[in-house]
Design an enzyme around this catalytic site. Structure first.
Site, PDB file in Angstrom:
ATOM      1  N   MET A 141     -10.748 -94.732-160.148  1.00  0.00           N
ATOM      2  CA  MET A 141     -11.981 -94.665-159.367  1.00  0.00           C
ATOM      3  C   MET A 141     -11.879 -93.509-158.396  1.00  0.00           C
ATOM      4  SD  MET A 141     -12.819 -98.695-158.618  1.00  0.00           S
ATOM      5  CE  MET A 141     -11.116 -99.164-158.245  1.00  0.00           C
ATOM      6  N   GLY A 198     -15.719-102.679-167.518  1.00  0.00           N
ATOM      7  CA  GLY A 198     -17.120-102.756-167.124  1.00  0.00           C
ATOM      8  C   GLY A 198     -17.518-104.152-166.696  1.00  0.00           C
ATOM      9  N   GLY A 235     -12.219-102.483-162.086  1.00  0.00           N
ATOM     10  CA  GLY A 235     -12.495-101.391-161.162  1.00  0.00           C
ATOM     11  C   GLY A 235     -13.036-101.905-159.852  1.00  0.00           C
ATOM     12  N   CYS A 282     -16.478 -90.557-167.645  1.00  0.00           N
ATOM     13  CA  CYS A 282     -17.171 -90.364-166.376  1.00  0.00           C
ATOM     14  C   CYS A 282     -18.619 -89.939-166.620  1.00  0.00           C
ATOM     15  CB  CYS A 282     -16.466 -89.321-165.527  1.00  0.00           C
ATOM     16  SG  CYS A 282     -17.271 -89.054-163.917  1.00  0.00           S
ATOM     17  N   LYS A 321      -9.904 -92.923-172.226  1.00  0.00           N
ATOM     18  CA  LYS A 321     -10.921 -93.813-171.651  1.00  0.00           C
ATOM     19  C   LYS A 321     -12.294 -93.209-171.911  1.00  0.00           C
ATOM     20  CE  LYS A 321     -12.084 -96.575-167.582  1.00  0.00           C
ATOM     21  NZ  LYS A 321     -13.522 -96.330-167.448  1.00  0.00           N
TER      22      LYS A 321
END
Length: 328
Positions: free
Chosen positions: A19, A203, A226, A102, A141
């Site tokens: 993050m 997610g 996250g 991202c 990722k």
């Protein structure tokens, strides 16, 4: 529960997501101290790493002897991405993760992050460059796709596996969704069907219930947490305890919680220095105060304090509401 067929240990398979501006070394160390299978650095732009742009060292800093940490790199050209990978490997990185997820405009406009899902053949050349550049494991990722018309994560994952990627994490949204709507964990199962390497679901995983549902719907091998960890760095250990039988974390309460926050604050200041550290700490302090329902006026005082000493003086009362302030 260690995952099979991995060149590194992932036990438990509950990971801390990268993050931006959050998963720096002090925070990763704190989360890892409660128990996490892997913690991932915030995204590091490959060219910034090569050019030693101010602030880049802090993003990639691992700390000597720390295991269970991955450094995430982003880039749009093979040579700089490979060179950055060699640099972080030389600095002690045990695992390198490639960012293809991202959604931020400043990243995708530079043809990095999830923009690479629009050009999978080109993205594969970047993956191959990194895998061939280093000896440490390389992971990936990404998201379900660019948009609903381009849900190509299974195809990208299969090609990445063939290129040498050892694990893939899928955020259950497209790039064009950003963080809106609900993550589609069931769609991750298509990636699971396409590869034999471990797949991690990401997610909207914020607690044990959401982690369990995500695993059931995605058939993934693990979960990545996250935003759910913000203000509660023990949540990964709680999920691991409930789902995989690892030791239960000792969740700090009252004065113990205040001490944990104070220690984290001091580590942030020590890591960044006073000027940057004062700013970097505020988001964490805000999340901690959300966790313990700090009164509004006291919250404002903590977040607007002009110096380290004032913040340190306020933390015990702000993180343990009802406790009287001790005169400075």
């Amino acid at each position: 529960m260690a995952l099979p067929d991995l060149p590194f240990t992932l036990d438990p398979p509950v990971l801390l997501a990268p993050m931006a501006g959050i998963t720096d070394l002090p925070y990763r160390n704190l989360v890892a101290s409660f128990g996490a299978g892997l913690v991932v650095s915030e995204m590091v732009a490959s060219e910034d790493m090569i050019n030693a742009r101010p602030g880049t060292r802090e993003k990639a800093e691992l700390g000597l002897g720390i295991e269970g940490t991955a450094v995430q790199l982003a880039g749009r050209e093979a040579a700089p991405l490979a060179e950055a990978a060699r640099m972080v490997e030389a600095q002690g990185a045990r695992i390198i993760d490639i960012n293809m997820g991202c959604p931020a405009k400043k990243v995708t406009q530079g043809y990095s992050g999830s923009a690479l899902m629009r050009t999978p053949d080109y993205a594969l050349t970047l993956i191959e460059a990194v895998v061939n550049a280093v000896k440490v494991p390389v992971t990936l990722k990404t998201r379900l796709g660019w948009d609903d018309a381009m849900l190509n994560a299974p195809q990208i994952a299969a090609a990445a596996e063939a290129a040498g990627i050892t694990m893939i994490t899928i955020h259950g949204r497209t790039r064009c969704q950003f963080y809106k709507g609900a993550a589609d964990w069931a769609a991750i199962s298509k990636v699971k069907d396409a590869v034999s390497i471990p797949v991690i679901a990401n997610g909207d995983i914020i607690d044990t219930d959401s982690a369990s549902t995500a695993l059931n719907q995605s058939r993934a091998d693990g979960v990545m947490v996250g935003r759910g960890s913000q203000g509660q760095p023990w949540i990964l250990a709680e999920i691991a305890h409930q789902l995989y039988g690892t030791p239960a974390p000792v969740v700090p309460q009252g004065a113990d919680f205040a001490r944990m926050v104070g220690d984290h604050y001091e580590e942030i200041i020590r890591f960044y220095g006073v000027t940057i550290g004062l700013r970097a700490a505020r988001k964490h302090l805000g999340w901690y105060m959300d966790t313990c329902a700090t009164p509004r006026d006291l919250r404002r005082s903590v977040l607007t304090a002009p110096d380290v000493q004032t913040v340190q003086h306020l933390i015990p009362s702000a993180m343990h509401p009802g406790q009287e302030l001790v005169a400075a």
